[in-house]
Structures are given as C-alpha cells and as structure tokens.
Write a protein that holds these residues in place. Sequence first.
Motif, PDB file in Angstrom:
ATOM      1  N   PRO A   1       0.827  -1.210   0.000  1.00 45.49           N
ATOM      2  CA  PRO A   1       0.000   0.000   0.000  1.00 45.49           C
ATOM      3  C   PRO A   1       0.863   1.264   0.000  1.00 45.49           C
ATOM      4  O   PRO A   1       1.882   1.334   0.677  1.00 45.49           O
ATOM      5  N   GLN A   2       0.437   2.257  -0.792  1.00 46.54           N
ATOM      6  CA  GLN A   2       1.095   3.566  -0.839  1.00 46.54           C
ATOM      7  C   GLN A   2       0.022   4.639  -0.896  1.00 46.54           C
ATOM      8  O   GLN A   2      -0.338   5.128  -1.969  1.00 46.54           O
ATOM      9  N   GLY A   3      -0.506   4.994   0.268  1.00 50.11           N
ATOM     10  CA  GLY A   3      -1.583   5.979   0.293  1.00 50.11           C
ATOM     11  C   GLY A   3      -2.821   5.444  -0.408  1.00 50.11           C
ATOM     12  O   GLY A   3      -3.330   4.377  -0.072  1.00 50.11           O
ATOM     13  N   ARG A   4      -3.308   6.173  -1.435  1.00 56.74           N
ATOM     14  CA  ARG A   4      -4.453   5.719  -2.215  1.00 56.74           C
ATOM     15  C   ARG A   4      -4.053   4.774  -3.337  1.00 56.74           C
ATOM     16  O   ARG A   4      -4.906   4.281  -4.079  1.00 56.74           O
ATOM     17  N   ASN A   5      -2.748   4.548  -3.476  1.00 58.01           N
ATOM     18  CA  ASN A   5      -2.244   3.663  -4.528  1.00 58.01           C
ATOM     19  C   ASN A   5      -1.676   2.386  -3.934  1.00 58.01           C
ATOM     20  O   ASN A   5      -1.491   2.264  -2.722  1.00 58.01           O
ATOM     21  N   ASP A   6      -1.372   1.446  -4.809  1.00 57.24           N
ATOM     22  CA  ASP A   6      -0.687   0.222  -4.427  1.00 57.24           C
ATOM     23  C   ASP A   6       0.515   0.034  -5.339  1.00 57.24           C
ATOM     24  O   ASP A   6       0.444   0.341  -6.537  1.00 57.24           O
ATOM     25  N   LEU A   7       1.606  -0.473  -4.790  1.00 60.67           N
ATOM     26  CA  LEU A   7       2.776  -0.845  -5.578  1.00 60.67           C
ATOM     27  C   LEU A   7       2.748  -2.361  -5.707  1.00 60.67           C
ATOM     28  O   LEU A   7       2.931  -3.078  -4.726  1.00 60.67           O
ATOM     29  N   VAL A   8       2.486  -2.824  -6.924  1.00 59.67           N
ATOM     30  CA  VAL A   8       2.316  -4.256  -7.172  1.00 59.67           C
ATOM     31  C   VAL A   8       3.610  -4.814  -7.752  1.00 59.67           C
ATOM     32  O   VAL A   8       4.082  -4.361  -8.798  1.00 59.67           O
ATOM     33  N   GLU A   9       4.192  -5.781  -7.063  1.00 60.88           N
ATOM     34  CA  GLU A   9       5.413  -6.424  -7.547  1.00 60.88           C
ATOM     35  C   GLU A   9       5.040  -7.653  -8.365  1.00 60.88           C
ATOM     36  O   GLU A   9       4.234  -8.487  -7.932  1.00 60.88           O
ATOM     37  N   ILE A  10       5.621  -7.764  -9.560  1.00 63.58           N
ATOM     38  CA  ILE A  10       5.267  -8.817 -10.505  1.00 63.58           C
ATOM     39  C   ILE A  10       6.510  -9.588 -10.907  1.00 63.58           C
ATOM     40  O   ILE A  10       7.542  -8.989 -11.234  1.00 63.58           O
ATOM     41  N   GLU A  11       6.411 -10.900 -10.894  1.00 62.55           N
ATOM     42  CA  GLU A  11       7.505 -11.749 -11.358  1.00 62.55           C
ATOM     43  C   GLU A  11       7.208 -12.200 -12.783  1.00 62.55           C
ATOM     44  O   GLU A  11       6.160 -12.787 -13.049  1.00 62.55           O
ATOM     45  N   LEU A  12       8.145 -11.914 -13.695  1.00 63.57           N
ATOM     46  CA  LEU A  12       8.009 -12.310 -15.093  1.00 63.57           C
ATOM     47  C   LEU A  12       8.717 -13.633 -15.325  1.00 63.57           C
ATOM     48  O   LEU A  12       9.337 -14.186 -14.425  1.00 63.57           O
ATOM     49  N   ALA A  13       8.638 -14.141 -16.547  1.00 64.78           N
ATOM     50  CA  ALA A  13       9.368 -15.352 -16.909  1.00 64.78           C
ATOM     51  C   ALA A  13      10.860 -15.127 -16.679  1.00 64.78           C
ATOM     52  O   ALA A  13      11.382 -14.037 -16.923  1.00 64.78           O
ATOM     53  N   GLY A  14      11.561 -16.133 -16.182  1.00 71.32           N
ATOM     54  CA  GLY A  14      12.987 -15.997 -15.921  1.00 71.32           C
ATOM     55  C   GLY A  14      13.297 -15.338 -14.606  1.00 71.32           C
ATOM     56  O   GLY A  14      14.441 -14.968 -14.341  1.00 71.32           O
ATOM     57  N   SER A  15      12.271 -15.123 -13.772  1.00 76.84           N
ATOM     58  CA  SER A  15      12.420 -14.557 -12.422  1.00 76.84           C
ATOM     59  C   SER A  15      12.687 -13.054 -12.396  1.00 76.84           C
ATOM     60  O   SER A  15      12.932 -12.495 -11.326  1.00 76.84           O
ATOM     61  N   ALA A  16      12.687 -12.380 -13.546  1.00 76.65           N
ATOM     62  CA  ALA A  16      12.821 -10.923 -13.537  1.00 76.65           C
ATOM     63  C   ALA A  16      11.598 -10.317 -12.857  1.00 76.65           C
ATOM     64  O   ALA A  16      10.483 -10.849 -12.986  1.00 76.65           O
ATOM     65  N   ARG A  17      11.800  -9.237 -12.133  1.00 79.19           N
ATOM     66  CA  ARG A  17      10.688  -8.611 -11.409  1.00 79.19           C
ATOM     67  C   ARG A  17      10.551  -7.135 -11.787  1.00 79.19           C
ATOM     68  O   ARG A  17      11.548  -6.448 -11.991  1.00 79.19           O
ATOM     69  N   ILE A  18       9.307  -6.691 -11.879  1.00 83.23           N
ATOM     70  CA  ILE A  18       9.007  -5.286 -12.116  1.00 83.23           C
ATOM     71  C   ILE A  18       7.919  -4.862 -11.141  1.00 83.23           C
ATOM     72  O   ILE A  18       7.292  -5.707 -10.491  1.00 83.23           O
ATOM     73  N   GLN A  19       7.706  -3.555 -11.039  1.00 78.95           N
ATOM     74  CA  GLN A  19       6.662  -3.022 -10.169  1.00 78.95           C
ATOM     75  C   GLN A  19       5.694  -2.160 -10.985  1.00 78.95           C
ATOM     76  O   GLN A  19       6.100  -1.497 -11.937  1.00 78.95           O
ATOM     77  N   ALA A  20       4.434  -2.221 -10.604  1.00 81.73           N
ATOM     78  CA  ALA A  20       3.405  -1.388 -11.226  1.00 81.73           C
ATOM     79  C   ALA A  20       2.718  -0.582 -10.133  1.00 81.73           C
ATOM     80  O   ALA A  20       2.370  -1.132  -9.078  1.00 81.73           O
ATOM     81  N   GLN A  21       2.561   0.703 -10.363  1.00 78.64           N
ATOM     82  CA  GLN A  21       1.848   1.556  -9.412  1.00 78.64           C
ATOM     83  C   GLN A  21       0.443   1.805  -9.942  1.00 78.64           C
ATOM     84  O   GLN A  21       0.271   2.413 -11.001  1.00 78.64           O
ATOM     85  N   ILE A  22      -0.558   1.317  -9.233  1.00 63.43           N
ATOM     86  CA  ILE A  22      -1.941   1.469  -9.663  1.00 63.43           C
ATOM     87  C   ILE A  22      -2.780   1.949  -8.479  1.00 63.43           C
ATOM     88  O   ILE A  22      -2.338   1.889  -7.324  1.00 63.43           O
ATOM     89  N   THR A  23      -3.975   2.408  -8.749  1.00 65.75           N
ATOM     90  CA  THR A  23      -4.844   2.880  -7.672  1.00 65.75           C
ATOM     91  C   THR A  23      -5.396   1.706  -6.874  1.00 65.75           C
ATOM     92  O   THR A  23      -5.476   0.574  -7.369  1.00 65.75           O
ATOM     93  N   ARG A  24      -5.775   1.977  -5.635  1.00 65.23           N
ATOM     94  CA  ARG A  24      -6.369   0.934  -4.800  1.00 65.23           C
ATOM     95  C   ARG A  24      -7.647   0.404  -5.442  1.00 65.23           C
ATOM     96  O   ARG A  24      -7.931  -0.797  -5.388  1.00 65.23           O
ATOM     97  N   ASP A  25      -8.411   1.305  -6.066  1.00 63.80           N
ATOM     98  CA  ASP A  25      -9.629   0.861  -6.751  1.00 63.80           C
ATOM     99  C   ASP A  25      -9.310  -0.147  -7.845  1.00 63.80           C
ATOM    100  O   ASP A  25     -10.043  -1.126  -8.042  1.00 63.80           O
ATOM    101  N   SER A  26      -8.198   0.083  -8.583  1.00 65.71           N
ATOM    102  CA  SER A  26      -7.813  -0.840  -9.650  1.00 65.71           C
ATOM    103  C   SER A  26      -7.405  -2.192  -9.079  1.00 65.71           C
ATOM    104  O   SER A  26      -7.725  -3.244  -9.639  1.00 65.71           O
ATOM    105  N   THR A  27      -6.698  -2.170  -7.950  1.00 62.00           N
ATOM    106  CA  THR A  27      -6.306  -3.422  -7.298  1.00 62.00           C
ATOM    107  C   THR A  27      -7.534  -4.245  -6.944  1.00 62.00           C
ATOM    108  O   THR A  27      -7.578  -5.466  -7.174  1.00 62.00           O
ATOM    109  N   GLU A  28      -8.542  -3.565  -6.405  1.00 61.34           N
ATOM    110  CA  GLU A  28      -9.756  -4.275  -6.000  1.00 61.34           C
ATOM    111  C   GLU A  28     -10.570  -4.722  -7.212  1.00 61.34           C
ATOM    112  O   GLU A  28     -11.116  -5.830  -7.234  1.00 61.34           O
ATOM    113  N   LYS A  29     -10.639  -3.870  -8.224  1.00 55.53           N
ATOM    114  CA  LYS A  29     -11.409  -4.212  -9.421  1.00 55.53           C
ATOM    115  C   LYS A  29     -10.816  -5.420 -10.137  1.00 55.53           C
ATOM    116  O   LYS A  29     -11.539  -6.287 -10.636  1.00 55.53           O
TER     117      LYS A  29
END
Length: 254
Positions: A130-158
């Motif tokens: 959680p980051q205030g009204r947003n969320d920082l979503v950590e994602i693991e891709l193929a090969g174990s590489a990781r990236i982060q996406a910053q989206i709204t809390r509403d988007s996380t729930e939707k």
Amino acid sequence: MNLSTTLAQQLARRPQRVALLEQIAVQGSITRAAKAAGLSYKAAWDAIDELNNLAGRPLVERTVGGKGGGGARLSAEGERLLALYKRLESLQARLLESAESEQDLELLGRLMLRTSARNQLSGRVVAIQPQGRNDLVEIELAGSARIQAQITRDSTEKLELTAGRGVVALIKAGWLSLQALSSPADPQLNQLEGWIEQILPADDGPSEVRIGMASGLTLCALVEPELLAKLGLQGGDPVRAQFAPGQVLLGTPL
C-alpha cells in the motif's frame, strides 16, 4: 505450459498467428511461413515476439546451418500450443452454440479488448504494498525478472489482485528508456536487461529497437536515432531498459 486466457484470446482473435505457427512447422522458415500465412516478414516477427512474451517462453527456435543457411522451427512449447489451440477451437465452438442471441456474442467481443501497448508481458503478482491511495504491485516475469506497477487501490480491488494472481503487464514502447549497462541504473525505475537484437530505422520518426532477454521475452522500444547515436548503442550491444512503475498497466484474464 498453460494456455493462458490472454494468449488464447490473441490466437482466437488473430487466426493468422495460428496459421503462422502451423506454417513454421511445415516450412522451417520464417520468410516462407509468413508468406504462406499472408503476413509480412516484420509482422510475422512482431507476432512471434508477442506470443513468446505472453507464453513466457520461446515458441519458435532459430536453426543454424543446413540447406539454405538455417531457418526456424517450433519449440516443444510451440508444438504443444498448437495442440492445445485445437482443443480450444472445439471448446469455443461449443460456447458459441450455447449463446442465446447475437447480443451475447457482441457483449463478449466488447469485453475482449485489444491494446495498443507493444510490450505485453505475462507474469504473476508477488506482493502488493500500500502507498496511500495507490498500491505498488510487484510482478515476477518469466525468468524470475521482477518489475513493479503503481496502480490505484480501486484498480487493485477491481482486478481482484492478490499474491499468486496471473497478470499481463502492458508497457508502451515509447515509455522505455535505454542505456548501456555501464551507466548507473535509476533505483526508482524498473530495470530489465538484455541485448539489442535489431534496430529498425524509420524515415520520419523514432527507430524501433527490439531487445532480447535471457528469459526468451522480447521488448520493443521507440528511440530517436540521435539518442541512439549519442548512447553509442547498436545491434548486439547489451542494454538496460528502464521505465517507471506508473507506466505499467495491468490486465487480468477474463
């Protein structure tokens, strides 16, 4: 390899891509397969890159040597994908038969939206911070590489995101910035490393830069020729692609 909903939709909406894979198995050449499937050589490789990224591993392998100097063939995953797609076609036919009206089919079509983002990377959610009204979503891709996406809390729930949930990360080609590996990385940005597979110049705009990764994924970046020259980057060079978490869009299978 699971036939993800996103990958299945790509094949169902674009039957030429199935024809391309079938022709690669028969022809043993991207050039001949593209022609037989009614695609240009560039469109064929664009299709292969996108399908590889969604599958999370290469579906097509290049072959070296032999008559004609080499070619291409389906990997074991590519062959399995074709077999699975035949099963999908049968299930799809049964689904269409069960639709009660033409309006039902139109609704399905509206829900299965296409996207203009060139980079569509399949992965899974590792953590959500959680980051205030947003969320920082950590994602693991193929090969174990990781990236982060910053989206709204509403988007996380939707999207009903939780750890372990499969997602597709969408990143526009123009959002990627490239730099040599010798340059310091920005810790605030996502980092994906690879090498420049190909640079496709344009007469009236940025060049298209294809970046291969050890995982088999391929990234596409749009970079002005002047900047490429300034960075001293050319085909075969190792490279780092950077982009902000806020520039990552997320999608989930329907």
